[in-house]
Write a protein that holds these residues in place. Structure first.
Motif, short mmCIF file in Angstrom:
data_model
loop_
_atom_site.label_atom_id
_atom_site.label_comp_id
_atom_site.label_asym_id
_atom_site.label_seq_id
_atom_site.Cartn_x
_atom_site.Cartn_y
_atom_site.Cartn_z
N GLY A 13 0.87 -1.33 0.00
CA GLY A 13 -0.07 0.22 -0.01
C GLY A 13 0.90 1.18 0.04
O GLY A 13 0.81 2.07 -0.71
N VAL A 14 2.10 1.31 0.56
CA VAL A 14 2.63 2.31 0.89
C VAL A 14 3.48 2.54 -0.38
O VAL A 14 3.78 3.54 -0.79
N GLN A 15 3.88 1.43 -1.16
CA GLN A 15 4.65 1.49 -2.35
C GLN A 15 3.72 1.98 -3.21
O GLN A 15 4.07 2.95 -4.13
N CYS A 23 2.18 9.31 -6.19
CA CYS A 23 2.72 10.50 -5.98
C CYS A 23 3.80 10.99 -7.02
O CYS A 23 4.02 12.03 -7.18
N ALA A 24 4.55 9.88 -7.43
CA ALA A 24 5.64 9.91 -8.12
C ALA A 24 5.17 9.96 -9.74
O ALA A 24 5.89 9.97 -10.61
N GLY A 25 3.81 9.75 -9.95
CA GLY A 25 3.27 9.64 -11.15
C GLY A 25 3.54 8.43 -11.89
O GLY A 25 3.58 8.51 -13.33
N LEU A 26 3.74 7.18 -11.22
CA LEU A 26 4.19 5.95 -11.78
C LEU A 26 3.01 5.05 -11.69
O LEU A 26 3.13 4.00 -12.20
N ALA A 27 1.67 5.55 -11.45
CA ALA A 27 0.65 4.61 -11.04
C ALA A 27 -0.39 5.14 -11.72
O ALA A 27 -1.52 5.58 -10.97
N GLU A 84 -4.39 6.17 -9.88
CA GLU A 84 -4.73 7.71 -10.15
C GLU A 84 -6.24 7.66 -10.64
O GLU A 84 -6.90 8.59 -10.57
N ALA A 85 -6.61 6.60 -11.19
CA ALA A 85 -8.14 6.68 -11.94
C ALA A 85 -9.01 6.91 -10.88
O ALA A 85 -8.99 6.34 -9.86
N GLU A 86 -10.04 7.66 -11.25
CA GLU A 86 -11.16 7.96 -10.47
C GLU A 86 -11.78 6.90 -9.86
O GLU A 86 -12.35 6.85 -8.57
N GLY A 87 -11.93 5.71 -10.59
CA GLY A 87 -12.67 4.40 -10.29
C GLY A 87 -11.81 3.58 -9.36
O GLY A 87 -12.28 2.60 -9.06
N SER A 88 -10.48 3.87 -9.29
CA SER A 88 -9.87 3.11 -8.32
C SER A 88 -10.08 3.19 -6.85
O SER A 88 -9.68 4.20 -6.24
#
Length: 215
Positions: free
Chosen positions: A113-115, A121-125, A129-133
């Protein structure tokens, strides 16, 4: 419910072994709990991670700990507009109904979860970031730990974020009035812990030094 399936045979075998051995050893204790109800010594908030063995690390017997698990051991801040908050409800029940004297928030090494929060935050996921996640929206609570650890050595940053996440949850606990009052009166104590899965080391947050120290 046609989609419900029988338990796998290995789980059935494990249950039967437990019923014949460990349950039998504590049959009297289970009977007492069934008739008298629970009076746990503490509430434990920990991660869903299958490698985190709670309350086994404290050698707890049945009825000693009220355990709530979620992704990354998060306690969300008080939000009266929220429709459902499983963790908030569990805390309210433990503190207001069971009147536990201690609440333990336990983070751990290698927390996915922390990963995930780090990667968001680093723009790697982008998927998180998707609204439905739902996972991503849950991990939004941890976003402040990314900024708090910005100056930490990259090799040590995830561990720092895991510990900082514990502190975020402790801070959020104090946003609930039903927690504030017993803490102020000395009837409830909050504890921040972090454990290393590989070594079994357990660290406790020391408010005086502002650091986590091994027990």
């Amino acid at each position: 419910m046609r989609q419900a399936s029988p338990l796998p045979s290995d789980l059935v075998a494990r249950y039967r072994d437990w019923r014949a051995t460990r349950y039998e050893e504590k049959r009297g204790r289970y009977a007492q709990l069934a008739s008298e109800g629970q009076r746990p010594h503490a509430m434990v908030i920990s991660c869903c991670d299958s490698r985190v063995t709670l309350p086994e690390m404290f050698g707890a017997d049945p009825g000693e700990f009220f355990v709530h698990r979620n992704i990354a051991s998060i306690v969300p801040p008080h939000d009266p507009g929220a429709q459902r908050h499983c963790t908030s409800a569990a805390v309210e029940y433990a503190v207001s109904v069971l009147q536990v004297p201690h609440v333990l928030v336990i983070g751990h090494s290698g927390c996915g979860g922390v990963q995930g929060c780090h990667d968001m935050c680093a723009g790697l996921a982008p998927a998180l970031e998707a609204e439905g996640s739902m996972v991503g929206r849950w991990l939004d609570v941890l976003r402040p730990v990314y900024a708090r650890t910005i100056d930490v050595d990259p090799a040590l940053r995830l561990g720092a974020m895991e510990r900082a996440g514990v502190l975020i949850s402790l801070e959020n606990l104090l946003s609930y009035r039903f927690v504030q009052a017993p803490v102020a009166a000395g009837r409830l104590r909050l504890h921040g812990l972090w454990t290393d899965i590989a070594s079994g080391v357990l660290e406790e947050y020391d408010a005086t030094s502002g650091t986590f120290v091994p027990l």
